[in-house]
Design a protein around this motif. Structure first.
Motif, PDB file in Angstrom:
ATOM      1  N   PRO A  34       0.850  -1.193   0.000  1.00 26.61           N
ATOM      2  CA  PRO A  34       0.000   0.000   0.000  1.00 26.61           C
ATOM      3  C   PRO A  34       0.884   1.240   0.000  1.00 26.61           C
ATOM      4  O   PRO A  34       1.782   1.377   0.819  1.00 26.61           O
ATOM      5  N   ALA A  35       0.644   2.169  -0.923  1.00 25.38           N
ATOM      6  CA  ALA A  35       1.612   3.227  -1.183  1.00 25.38           C
ATOM      7  C   ALA A  35       1.790   4.173  -0.009  1.00 25.38           C
ATOM      8  O   ALA A  35       2.888   4.631   0.265  1.00 25.38           O
ATOM      9  N   GLY A  36       0.705   4.500   0.692  1.00 21.40           N
ATOM     10  CA  GLY A  36       0.817   5.511   1.723  1.00 21.40           C
ATOM     11  C   GLY A  36       0.997   4.970   3.122  1.00 21.40           C
ATOM     12  O   GLY A  36       1.110   5.740   4.065  1.00 21.40           O
ATOM     13  N   ALA A  37       1.011   3.658   3.297  1.00 21.36           N
ATOM     14  CA  ALA A  37       1.078   3.079   4.644  1.00 21.36           C
ATOM     15  C   ALA A  37       1.916   1.819   4.615  1.00 21.36           C
ATOM     16  O   ALA A  37       1.946   1.092   3.624  1.00 21.36           O
ATOM     17  N   ALA A  38       2.586   1.551   5.710  1.00 21.88           N
ATOM     18  CA  ALA A  38       3.451   0.386   5.802  1.00 21.88           C
ATOM     19  C   ALA A  38       2.662  -0.831   6.280  1.00 21.88           C
ATOM     20  O   ALA A  38       1.643  -0.720   6.943  1.00 21.88           O
ATOM     21  N   TYR A  39       3.145  -2.022   5.916  1.00 18.42           N
ATOM     22  CA  TYR A  39       2.615  -3.246   6.511  1.00 18.42           C
ATOM     23  C   TYR A  39       2.920  -3.219   8.008  1.00 18.42           C
ATOM     24  O   TYR A  39       4.015  -2.846   8.431  1.00 18.42           O
TER      25      TYR A  39
END
Length: 315
Positions: A34-39
């Motif tokens: 997800p581009a704006g958030a980390a796993y």
């Protein structure tokens, strides 16, 4: 210095811009996270890469995903791989598999942990095998066709040489070509300045390079780091000055045992310097894989939102 109110306003504007950017560019997004958030969850396991003990960090997700790009982290001189656990986890949380080997060799008559650019090709070979190995935690989840580089200090210098397409002594025993899978690199505490002459030769890089420089680095001087940024020949390139960090702002502890100590104190907390460095490196690598949010972050938005850095970007 922007006030907190101004920063909150900018953050709201940037968040709205991210939504629009993602809607317009989702079809072109090359990297899988997800581009704006980390796993939120990253796992680790031990392996060997061409005989070198190595730690592998990767995201954990129950949903289908595209194969993850492979990132090789080249260690600083005599800094054990375990010292990069926090940094590697942070980068991995953005959708990468981060491989951190311990490479021992005799260099300048001294045995120790010294990275070599030849590890890039070894890591590609490892990724190809690991992606097909029965029982691998990453069976079918790797993209062996994409290799990215991280490096610290000596390891960064080895990687910087490799970005020119050829690794040479002392960073390779014999001249060694960079693997064609190499796409981009981000280095911390790294410069190309000759300590004897004080000159910084041109760097004919063939892939995009980011240099993340600690503002209080007492081993790799900020002036030499910036001179190396200017010497990079081929944009895109990124300069990130991390305020309040020293040469070991990337490692889990200050002045790791066995490594040359940095006598300059770090005023930024260790956790913040690791998180900040990992985020900037991850966004830079994602940007070079086509992520529109990564591109927006490294080309100016991140500088607006992150009070701990000052950046310069050339496209």
């Amino acid at each position: 210095m922007r006030t907190s109110t101004e920063r909150r306003g900018l953050r709201r504007l940037f968040t709205a811009g991210l939504v629009a950017t993602l809607a317009a560019g989702a079809a072109a997004l090359a990297a899988p996270a997800p581009a704006g958030a980390a796993y939120s969850t990253v796992a680790a396991y031990a392996t060997t890469v061409s005989g070198d003990a190595a730690d592998v960090y990767h995201p954990v997700t129950g949903s289908p995903h595209d194969p993850w790009p492979v990132v090789l982290l080249l260690q600083g001189a005599n800094v054990d791989k375990s010292q990069y656990a926090g940094y590697a986890r942070k980068v991995a949380s953005y959708g990468f598999v981060v491989v951190v080997p311990n490479h021992y060799q005799l260099l300048f008559g001294q045995p120790g942990l010294y990275a070599t650019g030849a590890q890039a090709g070894w890591t590609v070979t490892w990724a190809q095998a690991e992606n097909a190995r029965a029982g691998s935690p990453l069976l079918g989840a790797l993209d062996p066709g994409t290799l990215l580089l991280l490096g610290h200090s000596f390891g960064g210098a080895a990687g910087l040489g490799l970005t020119t397409g050829l690794c040479t002594p002392p960073f390779c025993a014999v001249p060694t070509p960079a693997p064609p899978q190499l796409k981009a690199a981000a280095f911390y505490g790294t410069n190309n300045t000759n300590p004897a002459t004080g000159t910084t030769p041109p760097v004919a890089n063939t892939v995009p390079v980011a240099l993340i420089q600690a503002g209080a680095d007492g081993i790799g001087s900020p002036a030499n780091g910036y001179a190396t940024y200017q010497a990079l020949g081929s944009p895109p390139k990124l300069w990130v000055s991390l305020h309040g960090a020293n040469h070991y702002g990337i490692t889990d502890t200050q002045n790791p045992a066995g490594a040359r100590p940095d006598l300059n104190p770090q005023t930024l907390s260790q956790s913040v310097s690791i998180e900040t460095t990992g985020r900037w490196a991850a966004f830079w690598l994602r940007a070079q894989l086509g992520d529109p949010v990564g591109r927006a972050w490294v080309s100016g938005a991140g500088d607006l939102l992150d009070a701990n850095v000052t950046t310069q970007f050339a496209s």
